[in-house]
Design an enzyme around this catalytic site. Structure first.
Site, PDB file in Angstrom:
ATOM      1  N   ASP A  97      -7.107  -1.489   4.048  1.00 24.20           N
ATOM      2  CA  ASP A  97      -6.154  -2.540   3.678  1.00 24.20           C
ATOM      3  C   ASP A  97      -6.487  -3.877   4.327  1.00 24.20           C
ATOM      4  OD1 ASP A  97      -4.515  -0.752   2.190  1.00 24.20           O
ATOM      5  OD2 ASP A  97      -3.620  -0.034   4.055  1.00 24.20           O
TER       6      ASP A  97
ATOM      7  N   ASP B 152       0.872  -1.176   0.000  1.00 24.46           N
ATOM      8  CA  ASP B 152       0.000   0.000   0.000  1.00 24.46           C
ATOM      9  C   ASP B 152       0.911   1.229   0.000  1.00 24.46           C
ATOM     10  OD1 ASP B 152      -2.362   1.658   0.483  1.00 24.46           O
ATOM     11  OD2 ASP B 152      -1.537   1.854   2.504  1.00 24.46           O
TER      12      ASP B 152
ATOM     13  N   ASP C 220      -1.653  -0.463   6.176  1.00 23.40           N
ATOM     14  CA  ASP C 220      -1.794   0.147   7.500  1.00 23.40           C
ATOM     15  C   ASP C 220      -3.209   0.594   7.844  1.00 23.40           C
ATOM     16  OD1 ASP C 220      -1.816   2.443   5.730  1.00 23.40           O
ATOM     17  OD2 ASP C 220      -1.496   3.656   7.527  1.00 23.40           O
TER      18      ASP C 220
END
Length: 661
Positions: free
Chosen positions: A551, A353, A547
């Protein structure tokens, strides 16, 4: 010979709740804390007592061995009574464990050794039986010492957290048990002392060695407002810390909890090791039976039974896994179980990410352009006044910079916010515009094109009284270690994939700077999940690093999810690995550590099979006597266990966890 045995009562006696908790659980935790120290002392004395007893048994059997070898005491009707006494006393721990294994219908090396000792005694090979007993007893003690080191490495973690704290209240400082400390209280930590809670510095200035939590090699400067972690060492000045997290809620508490959980979990490869150990016992007994049927040589048959051993893999495999997880925890990477460590060793694709993972997750000002004779401070003062009450991330970056520069910021009047466009308000009695070029265009103002890379930055233009003051370029800054971490993953032969919801221009620029292999932008959470699922369908073993709440689904869909320690609770709970220090380089190190762990385990597997195969063959052809067979068995077993022990974190002070000084 004996299993690793790290999941018994001792593991329960070191539960992380013993190091503190909420006020509601104080009395219970006090009891646990007392029980923990009592149990630790009892374990220490018990281990000490058992150690002396084991060595005394070895010495006694060795003495009898010398007497029997020198034939100082004659046999009675062909039976050496003294030798039988020595075999019974020396073989007692082996016989006891063999009987327990039989009752549980398990085939173990203790059973094969029992058969060998009994067979040697039956054919009158008392000296041989005594030698085998001495070798096996010494191997048991050395193995226990190695495994005990693994237990101590876990206990040492608890020793890093003080059990008392100096609490400042009403102008007085009082020493209290950590279980009595509550969130919000101010803790005094003197130079050289360990910090007992997670929190923020209220007053003071010092440098803190926080390698036990974040893995950072250099001490970190701490001033008012700086975060600090439990278990780290205050090096120079006096700090007063406002407690925010206590006990199991601290970063250090999560490390302990993770390692304890790892103790209790079993990786698939551990079950494989147990099965292989059982098969090797069947193999040895089968070969022994075949040897006796063909040769009718009892000594060769006994040698076949004795030489084969699987203790190196039965005890060495969980020891290697525990060592790797403990070492990772010391570096600030929590692996939630052996099975995840095993998967990490097979990962070939890392999905990343962007926001909060590769970047700091908080936009920062990277450039300020000024026009019409104004200064950067003029631009920031007017922009911060206009943005003062805005909750937009870009507004927070502007207000923070103004605060850092100690600028005088007023309050805006006639405030009006247009989503995606900007703010119109009055600052110091003049109409002020803070936002996009489109906003300024509505009022007939045009900003010059000064070549700013707008595809990488968010541009905020500032105008007041009909004149353009300047523009502010804001970007979510990459973490300092992100580029190096991606490079390290690629060096390990892994494919790196960047998945983000950001605009394509920003995503592509970030991917180029990082050097990732693939990038996909403007993705919704379900699209991230779909991409991870697609990668797995292609046969890839995927680690997903993220995080945020968005996600979490992708973390759960991947083979192994990795969450940043600063991320949301949902992300951390969904992940199999948590990076406490938010350092992606630590994850690269864990990947290497997982690979090393697998290599050591496989080396033990291959080595054990090779030694057993060659040893059984030599013994079957009469080229090994029982004593030499026992020596080979013991030597190879210890070699493989010590090979696994290389992964154990040393006692506090090895670089992973510095000693307090």
């Amino acid at each position: 010979m004996a299993g690793l045995g790290l999941s018994g009562p001792n593991a329960e006696n070191t539960r992380v709740g013993d190091v503190g908790g909420t006020a509601a659980a104080n009395s219970e935790q006090d009891k646990h804390q007392h029980d923990h120290h009592y149990q630790s002392n009892r374990d220490h004395h018990h281990d000490h007592k058992e150690g002396w007893l084991d060595w005394a048994r070895v010495a006694f059997v060795a003495l009898i061995l010398v007497v029997v070898w020198a034939q100082l005491i004659p046999r009675v009707k062909g039976i050496d009574i003294l030798a039988l006494i020595g075999i019974l006393i020396g073989g007692y721990p082996i016989f006891k464990e063999a009987i327990a294994d039989l009752l549980e219908r398990r085939m173990t090396m203790e059973l094969s050794m029992t058969i060998a000792l009994v067979a040697a005694s039956v054919i009158g090979e008392f000296l041989t039986a005594l030698l085998i007993a001495v070798f096996v007893l010494i191997a048991e003690i050395l193995e226990g010492m190695t495994v005990g080191r693994g237990r101590r490495a876990i206990r040492d973690l608890l020793d890093l957290l003080p059990q008392t704290a100096e609490v400042r209240s009403a102008g007085q400082v009082a020493t209290r048990s950590l279980s009595e400390v509550t969130v919000g209280e101010v803790i005094l930590v003197r130079p050289g002392g360990r910090i007992p809670v997670d929190g923020a510095v209220a007053t003071g200035h010092s440098f803190v060695d926080q390698s036990t939590v974040t893995g950072e090699s250099m001490p970190v400067e701490k001033i008012s407002g700086a975060p600090v972690f439990a278990g780290t060492i205050n090096q120079s000045g006096v700090l007063e810390i406002r407690a925010e997290k206590i006990g199991r809620d601290t970063a250090f508490g999560r490390i302990i909890e993770a390692v304890e959980r790892a103790e209790r979990s079993r990786a698939p490869i551990q079950r494989t090791a147990d099965r292989l150990a059982g098969y090797l016992v069947y193999f040895a007994l089968g070969c022994a039976a075949l040897t006796f049927l063909i040769t009718r040589d009892a000594r060769s048959t006994i040698s076949v039974i004795v030489v084969a051993g699987a203790c190196g893999i039965a005890a060495g495999t969980p020891l290697a896994i525990l060592g790797a997880i403990g070492r990772a925890a010391r570096k600030g990477a929590i692996v939630k179980g052996g099975r995840y460590l095993e998967v990490l060793a097979s990962v070939d694709t890392v999905v990343l990410d962007k926001t909060g993972t590769l970047t700091l997750g908080a936009p920062e000002i990277v450039d300020i352009h000024v026009y019409n004779g104004y200064s950067a401070k003029d631009v920031m003062r007017v922009a911060a006044t206009a943005e003062r009450f805005s909750e937009h991330p870009l507004a927070k970056a502007i207000v923070k910079r103004a605060s850092d520069w100690s600028l005088s910021v007023g309050e805006p009047a006639a405030f009006r916010y247009s989503p995606g466009v900007g703010i119109e308000c009055e600052v110091e009695g003049q109409r002020t515009l803070v936002g996009t070029r489109a906003l300024l265009k509505q009022y007939g103002l045009r900003a010059p094109d000064d070549g700013t890379e707008s595809e990488r930055f968010s541009e905020v233009l500032v105008a007041t009284g009909g004149r353009l003051l300047g523009s502010v370029s804001i970007a979510d800054v990459l973490r300092s270690e992100a580029t190096a971490a991606v490079a390290e993953m690629r060096n390990l032969g892994m494919t790196t994939v960047l998945l983000t919801g950001d605009r394509r221009e920003i995503a592509d620029a970030t991917a180029k700077e990082l050097g990732v292999d693939e990038v996909q932008s403007e993705l919704l959470p379900d699209q991230k999940v779909a991409r991870v699922r697609q990668l797995r369908a292609e046969g890839r073993v995927v680690a997903m690093v993220g995080d945020g709440v968005n996600d979490a689904p992708a973390l759960m869909e991947s083979n192994v999810g990795v969450a940043m320690g600063s991320g949301t609770d949902v992300a951390r709970e969904s992940a199999s690995v948590v990076l406490l220090g938010n350092d992606l380089l630590r994850f690269a190190e864990v990947l290497k550590l997982a690979g090393r762990c697998r290599s050591i385990i496989m080396a033990n597997f291959v080595g054990t099979l090779a030694v057993d195969s060659v040893g059984v063959g030599l013994a079957a052809f009469g080229l090994l006597n029982p004593v030499l067979a026992a020596l080979i068995h013991v030597s190879s077993e210890l070699l493989f266990i010590l090979n696994s022990a290389r992964l154990l974190p040393r006692s506090i002070g090895d670089g992973d966890a510095p000693s307090e000084s």
